[in-house]
Scaffold this active site. Structure first.
Site, PDB file in Angstrom:
ATOM      1  N   GLY A  16       0.839  -1.205   0.000  1.00 48.23           N
ATOM      2  CA  GLY A  16       0.000   0.000   0.000  1.00 48.23           C
ATOM      3  C   GLY A  16       0.865   1.243   0.000  1.00 48.23           C
ATOM      4  N   ARG A  77       1.260  -5.130  -4.973  1.00 53.48           N
ATOM      5  CA  ARG A  77       1.431  -6.287  -4.086  1.00 53.48           C
ATOM      6  C   ARG A  77       1.621  -7.456  -5.041  1.00 53.48           C
ATOM      7  NH1 ARG A  77      -0.688  -3.894   0.692  1.00 53.48           N
ATOM      8  NH2 ARG A  77      -2.616  -2.735   0.362  1.00 53.48           N
ATOM      9  N   ASP A 108       4.992  -4.751   6.032  1.00 56.77           N
ATOM     10  CA  ASP A 108       5.453  -6.098   6.391  1.00 56.77           C
ATOM     11  C   ASP A 108       5.454  -7.080   5.209  1.00 56.77           C
ATOM     12  OD1 ASP A 108       2.715  -6.140   6.394  1.00 56.77           O
ATOM     13  OD2 ASP A 108       2.502  -7.055   8.377  1.00 56.77           O
ATOM     14  N   THR A 131       4.342   2.766   5.468  1.00 51.74           N
ATOM     15  CA  THR A 131       2.949   2.306   5.525  1.00 51.74           C
ATOM     16  C   THR A 131       2.187   3.220   6.473  1.00 51.74           C
ATOM     17  OG1 THR A 131       1.455   0.590   6.383  1.00 51.74           O
ATOM     18  CG2 THR A 131       3.686   0.542   7.224  1.00 51.74           C
ATOM     19  N   ASP A 133      -0.106   2.305   8.350  1.00 54.08           N
ATOM     20  CA  ASP A 133      -0.649   1.536   9.481  1.00 54.08           C
ATOM     21  C   ASP A 133       0.177   1.647  10.765  1.00 54.08           C
ATOM     22  OD1 ASP A 133      -2.530   0.710   7.646  1.00 54.08           O
ATOM     23  OD2 ASP A 133      -1.562  -1.210   7.246  1.00 54.08           O
ATOM     24  N   ASP A 135       2.436  -0.297  11.799  1.00 53.78           N
ATOM     25  CA  ASP A 135       2.447  -1.611  12.450  1.00 53.78           C
ATOM     26  C   ASP A 135       3.784  -2.335  12.290  1.00 53.78           C
ATOM     27  OD1 ASP A 135       2.198  -1.922   9.729  1.00 53.78           O
ATOM     28  OD2 ASP A 135       0.674  -3.482   9.814  1.00 53.78           O
ATOM     29  N   ARG A 177      -5.476  -1.697   8.860  1.00 52.42           N
ATOM     30  CA  ARG A 177      -5.461  -3.173   8.737  1.00 52.42           C
ATOM     31  C   ARG A 177      -5.706  -3.803  10.108  1.00 52.42           C
ATOM     32  NH1 ARG A 177      -3.926  -6.128   4.315  1.00 52.42           N
ATOM     33  NH2 ARG A 177      -2.758  -4.442   3.405  1.00 52.42           N
TER      34      ARG A 177
HETATM   35  O1  F6P Z   1      -1.594  -1.246   4.590  1.00 48.47           O
HETATM   36  C1  F6P Z   1      -2.156  -0.046   4.180  1.00 48.47           C
HETATM   37  C2  F6P Z   1      -3.635  -0.200   3.957  1.00 48.47           C
HETATM   38  O2  F6P Z   1      -4.162   1.038   3.539  1.00 48.47           O
HETATM   39  C3  F6P Z   1      -4.429  -0.746   5.157  1.00 48.47           C
HETATM   40  O3  F6P Z   1      -4.685   0.259   6.100  1.00 48.47           O
HETATM   41  C4  F6P Z   1      -5.649  -1.285   4.481  1.00 48.47           C
HETATM   42  O4  F6P Z   1      -6.217  -2.333   5.252  1.00 48.47           O
HETATM   43  C5  F6P Z   1      -5.123  -1.810   3.168  1.00 48.47           C
HETATM   44  O5  F6P Z   1      -3.889  -1.152   2.941  1.00 48.47           O
HETATM   45  C6  F6P Z   1      -6.025  -1.581   1.986  1.00 48.47           C
HETATM   46  O6  F6P Z   1      -5.442  -2.217   0.897  1.00 48.47           O
HETATM   47  P1  F6P Z   1      -5.921  -2.001  -0.614  1.00 48.47           P
HETATM   48  O7  F6P Z   1      -5.434  -0.666  -1.059  1.00 48.47           O
HETATM   49  O8  F6P Z   1      -5.286  -3.111  -1.351  1.00 48.47           O
HETATM   50  O9  F6P Z   1      -7.413  -2.051  -0.599  1.00 48.47           O
END
Ligand code: F6P
Length: 329
Positions: A16, A77, A108, A131, A133, A135, A177
């Site tokens: 992300g 990803r 991660d 990120t 998050d 985390d 997340r």
């Molecule tokens: O890891 C960053 C994040 O924005 C999280 O907060 C969220 O759960 C996820 O990515 C959303 O992913 P995507 O953009 O693939 O929907």
């Protein structure tokens, strides 16, 4: 001039996107240039390694990006990088360009890829935590978290305006997340009546309802409940429904902030963090470091084994929940 264990490096952004990734990229490219290290950017994360999407970068390739959200290298990803065949192609391309060190900016998932790649092929890897998050273990903050937090805070402030005008209850979902850092801190900063985060084991609907009753008694006519997307008790819609059943007179709305939290110009704190960690990643590779993450602890750049960065967790400060509860009424 500083000695270097590497003469050619590559840098990618993966997972992300997060505000400040561009500032980190800029720092990597310009630090490499300063120390006479050749630097390649790789497009779309690990996919670019596999599909030979490398571009030679110099100081001017990263002009005017320190203030830009997103990532000019684009992100992905990569499902293909999870396969051995994908990683073999990626390594073959690294050999083609003579890449000796790889800077991986992401979260991660990105670090897991970097760790496996290092262990399988011996290529030096260094992670930079990017990120929203927050985390990642081994750094007080991740790049993008501060900006996302402020974006969430601004949005919730605006929701408060309309909630107050209409005497409404709002359930606001924020990203993160499985982590509750954005929820906890944006909730405290906006005076939320309750904050529901996955790290709290004992969240219960009864406690939430008790808070509504206390709020009513104290004369509150509108409230905001901030809910982390990873909250285990229930999602925002279910919480709104259950609350409506228990308090039929309440005028309830739900707001999911979503991907707006990932965009926007990075805050000053994120630009500074990204600049220091991008610099630290290159100098770390120069010093022979590998399979580690460059993070910031107590205002110092520190290197943490990438495995710890992935597996260990920064603890939520439980005091913040108590403070928020005391101050919200
Ligand atoms: O890891 C960053 C994040 O924005 C999280 O907060 C969220 O759960 C996820 O990515 C959303 O992913 P995507 O953009 O693939 O929907």
């Amino acid at each position: 001039m500083k000695e270097s264990a590497v003469k050619k490096i590559a840098v990618l952004t993966s997972g992300g996107d997060a505000p400040g990734m561009n500032a980190a990229l800029r720092a990597v490219v310009r630090t490499a240039n300063y120390y006479n290290i050749e630097c390649y950017g790789v497009r779309e994360g690990y996919n670019g390694l596999i599909h030979d999407d490398f571009l030679k970068m110099g100081p001017r390739s990263v002009k005017n990006i320190i203030n830009q959200g997103g990532t000019i290298l684009k992100s992905a990803r990569s499902a293909e990088f999870r396969t051995k065949e994908g990683r073999e192609k990626a390594f073959a391309n690294c050999q083609k360009y003579g890449i000796e060190g790889l800077v991986c900016i992401g979260g991660d998932g990105t670090f897991t890829g970097a760790k496996i790649f290092n262990e399988e092929f011996g290529i030096r890897t260094i992670g930079v935590p990017g990120t929203i998050d927050n985390d990642i273990f081994g750094t007080d903050n991740t790049i993008g978290y501060d900006t996302a937090l402020n974006t969430a805070m601004d949005a919730i402030d605006k929701i408060r305006d309309t909630a107050t005008s209409h005497n409404r209850v709002f359930f606001v979902e924020v990203m993160g997340r499985d982590a509750g850092f954005i929820a906890l801190n944006s909730g405290l900063a906006t005076g939320a009546l309750d904050i529901l985060i996955p790290e709290t084991q004992e969240d219960s609907i009864e406690d939430l309802f008790a808070n509504f009753k206390t709020a009513e008694k104290s004369g509150k006519s509108s409230s905001i409940v901030v809910v982390a997307e990873g909250e285990k008790l229930a999602n925002v819609y279910e919480l709104a429904e259950k609350t409506k059943e228990a308090f039929p007179d309440y005028d309830i709305r739900v707001a999911v902030l979503g991907h707006m939290q990932r965009g926007g110009s990075p805050s000053c704190a994120d630009r500074v963090l990204a600049s220091r960690l991008g610099y630290g990643a290159v100098t770390g590779l120069m010093d022979g470091k590998t399979n580690v993450m460059a993070g910031m602890r107590s205002n110092d750049v520190v290197y943490t084994p990438i495995e710890d960065a992935i597996k260990k967790h920064n603890e939520i400060n439980q005091d913040l929940l108590l403070i928020s509860e005391i101050l919200a009424i």
